[in-house]
Design an enzyme around this catalytic site. Structure first.
Site, PDB file in Angstrom:
ATOM      1  N   GLN A  99      19.137  27.003  51.674  1.00 44.53           N
ATOM      2  CA  GLN A  99      17.863  27.074  52.391  1.00 44.53           C
ATOM      3  C   GLN A  99      16.752  26.453  51.536  1.00 44.53           C
ATOM      4  O   GLN A  99      16.455  26.929  50.432  1.00 44.53           O
ATOM      5  CB  GLN A  99      17.506  28.513  52.770  1.00 44.53           C
ATOM      6  CG  GLN A  99      16.409  28.531  53.847  1.00 44.53           C
ATOM      7  CD  GLN A  99      15.820  29.882  54.110  1.00 44.53           C
ATOM      8  OE1 GLN A  99      15.487  30.610  53.174  1.00 44.53           O
ATOM      9  NE2 GLN A  99      15.640  30.232  55.371  1.00 44.53           N
ATOM     10  N   TYR A 180       5.760  30.899  55.538  1.00 44.05           N
ATOM     11  CA  TYR A 180       5.738  29.998  54.387  1.00 44.05           C
ATOM     12  C   TYR A 180       5.154  28.635  54.785  1.00 44.05           C
ATOM     13  O   TYR A 180       4.674  28.460  55.889  1.00 44.05           O
ATOM     14  CB  TYR A 180       7.150  29.887  53.796  1.00 44.05           C
ATOM     15  CG  TYR A 180       7.682  31.198  53.262  1.00 44.05           C
ATOM     16  CD1 TYR A 180       6.968  31.928  52.314  1.00 44.05           C
ATOM     17  CD2 TYR A 180       8.894  31.726  53.711  1.00 44.05           C
ATOM     18  CE1 TYR A 180       7.456  33.136  51.817  1.00 44.05           C
ATOM     19  CE2 TYR A 180       9.382  32.932  53.220  1.00 44.05           C
ATOM     20  CZ  TYR A 180       8.663  33.638  52.277  1.00 44.05           C
ATOM     21  OH  TYR A 180       9.128  34.831  51.788  1.00 44.05           O
ATOM     22  N   GLY A 318      21.586  39.674  58.451  1.00 44.91           N
ATOM     23  CA  GLY A 318      20.978  39.816  57.139  1.00 44.91           C
ATOM     24  C   GLY A 318      21.323  41.169  56.550  1.00 44.91           C
ATOM     25  O   GLY A 318      22.265  41.311  55.785  1.00 44.91           O
ATOM     26  N   ARG A 319      20.545  42.164  56.963  1.00 49.64           N
ATOM     27  CA  ARG A 319      20.733  43.514  56.416  1.00 49.64           C
ATOM     28  C   ARG A 319      22.194  43.957  56.377  1.00 49.64           C
ATOM     29  O   ARG A 319      22.646  44.542  55.405  1.00 49.64           O
ATOM     30  CB  ARG A 319      19.927  44.519  57.243  1.00 49.64           C
ATOM     31  CG  ARG A 319      18.568  44.790  56.638  1.00 49.64           C
ATOM     32  CD  ARG A 319      17.707  45.624  57.553  1.00 49.64           C
ATOM     33  NE  ARG A 319      17.340  44.877  58.758  1.00 49.64           N
ATOM     34  CZ  ARG A 319      16.520  45.338  59.703  1.00 49.64           C
ATOM     35  NH1 ARG A 319      16.011  46.548  59.595  1.00 49.64           N
ATOM     36  NH2 ARG A 319      16.215  44.610  60.749  1.00 49.64           N
TER      37      ARG A 319
HETATM   38  C1  PHB Z   1      14.242  33.862  56.217  1.00 51.12           C
HETATM   39  O1  PHB Z   1      15.000  32.911  56.275  1.00 51.12           O
HETATM   40  O2  PHB Z   1      13.862  34.421  57.231  1.00 51.12           O
HETATM   41  C2  PHB Z   1      13.730  34.329  54.921  1.00 51.12           C
HETATM   42  C3  PHB Z   1      14.322  33.900  53.769  1.00 51.12           C
HETATM   43  C4  PHB Z   1      13.825  34.324  52.564  1.00 51.12           C
HETATM   44  C5  PHB Z   1      12.713  35.156  52.528  1.00 51.12           C
HETATM   45  C6  PHB Z   1      12.146  35.577  53.683  1.00 51.12           C
HETATM   46  C7  PHB Z   1      12.641  35.161  54.903  1.00 51.12           C
HETATM   47  O3  PHB Z   1      12.183  35.534  51.356  1.00 51.12           O
END
Ligand code: PHB
Length: 367
Positions: A99, A180, A318-319
């Site tokens: 990512q 971001y 995720g979690r």
């Molecule tokens: C996300 O991909 O949603 C993501 C990734 C890293 C982070 C926060 C969100 O710190």
């Protein structure tokens, strides 16, 4: 085994993903000094039965830094560190995308090279706080980028994408979500620019699309994903017309046959907020005809629902991946999921960094 869509393979360009379960990007802050290490390789390799792993957000340049101990992909050491991660994941049969991330205003001078102000589309602070080496601080007021500085940031994404190839990744995901830098250009609350990168929806989408085109230029479209969060107010994000904004952006991305677009549903805190788009996938699916990865609070049942309806081709967790390294097997068997210990979500030091990271057990054989 009956034909359960969650466990059926998916071809993504040249990649054959063994199932539709993706590991969502999650910040874990174990890259001490910004360099990926063998502990991270172990963590990702433990989760290699995912159809696709998307790594934690990774800095494309030094100014992309918003967290202590998050990894980068701009230096030789960092590329070598990531190579250790991709080799471990591939040796375990997995697929892994990196990512690519720039924090923009979600930062503080204490995290920035030379103590400078963080950079952003406009000099408007986000809402929230950060842990830094000088303690907990509010997000700083950023410095607005001159238009002439923006191509260099696009170039940082391009170079980082090339470094990700060198490090052996299978592709990359552009982080356009979560408040971001790319999201800051997209949404009206953080972008008050009067030049070609601000104002109209098309102008606010320009930076995201320039980054996408630069990264696609490195990888080809079918190895590139883009993550968006049209319904989330993380770090003070908001737009007066999310449907118009993200509908336009998805229409533009639809011209590029990407690996996938990764759409986040509203967070628990955003559900019920006036004006929030409650069903992101259902709302935006018609704007983008390619593969969609759905993210946000999924269970096996909800994942199967969105795969069966054809709304999503992949579902990211995720979690659930924190405490369940063998999540695919547990979903397959219907085993109850282990609960994570959120006190060890982030590591503050290398000491004990494996706790709550690589020490969650898999199901014992025959269980
Ligand atoms: C996300 O991909 O949603 C993501 C990734 C890293 C982070 C926060 C969100 O710190």
């Amino acid at each position: 085994m009956p034909d359960v869509p969650l466990f059926s393979p998916l071809r993504v360009g040249p990649l054959e993903l063994p199932n539709r379960v993706a590991m969502a990007p999650m910040t874990r802050l174990r890259a001490f000094g910004g360099v990926p290490n063998s502990l991270m390789a172990e963590y990702y390799a433990q989760r290699a039965t995912a159809g696709l792993i998307v790594t934690e957000c990774t800095m494309v340049e030094p100014r992309a830094n918003g967290y202590v101990h998050c990894p980068g992909v701009f230096s030789t050491d960092q590329v070598a560190g990531w190579r250790g991660v991709t080799e471990a994941v591939h040796a375990s049969g997995g697929n892994i995308f990196l990512q690519l991330w720039h924090c923009g205003r979600v930062s503080h001078p204490s995290l920035q090279p030379g103590g400078a102000d963080p950079v952003a589309p406009s000099a408007i602070a986000g809402i929230g706080d950060l842990h830094t080496t000088v303690g907990k601080v509010d997000l700083a007021v950023p410095r607005a980028l001159d238009a002439g500085e923006i191509p260099a940031i696009v170039d940082h994404f391009r170079a980082a994408a090339a470094n990700a190839r060198e490090a052996g990744f299978d592709g990359v995901e552009i982080h356009g979500a979560f408040g971001y830098l790319i999201d800051q250009f997209l949404q009206g609350v953080s972008n008050r620019r009067a030049d070609g990168y601000g104002g109209s929806v098309a102008n606010r989408c320009r930076f995201c699309l320039e980054v996408a085109d630069a990264v696609v230029g490195v990888w080809g479209p079918d190895r590139v994903g883009v993550k968006l969060s049209p319904a989330n107010t993380f770090y003070g994000m908001l737009d007066s017309d999310p449907l118009g904004l993200f509908g336009h952006l998805l229409g533009e991305l639809d011209q590029r046959p990407l690996a996938y677009v990764h759409l986040m549903e509203p967070s628990d805190g955003d559900r019920g907020r006036p004006g929030v788009i409650e069903d992101v996938l259902g709302t935006f699916r018609s704007f983008y005809r390619g593969r969609v990865m759905s993210n946000g609070g999924h269970t096996r049942a909800s994942a199967e629902r969105v795969l069966e309806s054809g709304e999503a081709a992949l579902v990211s967790f995720g979690r659930s991946y924190l405490a369940n390294p063998d999540l695919v097997e547990r979903l397959r068997r219907g085993t109850p999921l282990a609960a994570p210990d959120f006190s060890t979500l982030y590591a503050r030091s290398p000491e004990g960094a494996e706790r709550g990271y690589t020490d969650y057990p898999t199901l014992t054989a025959g269980a």
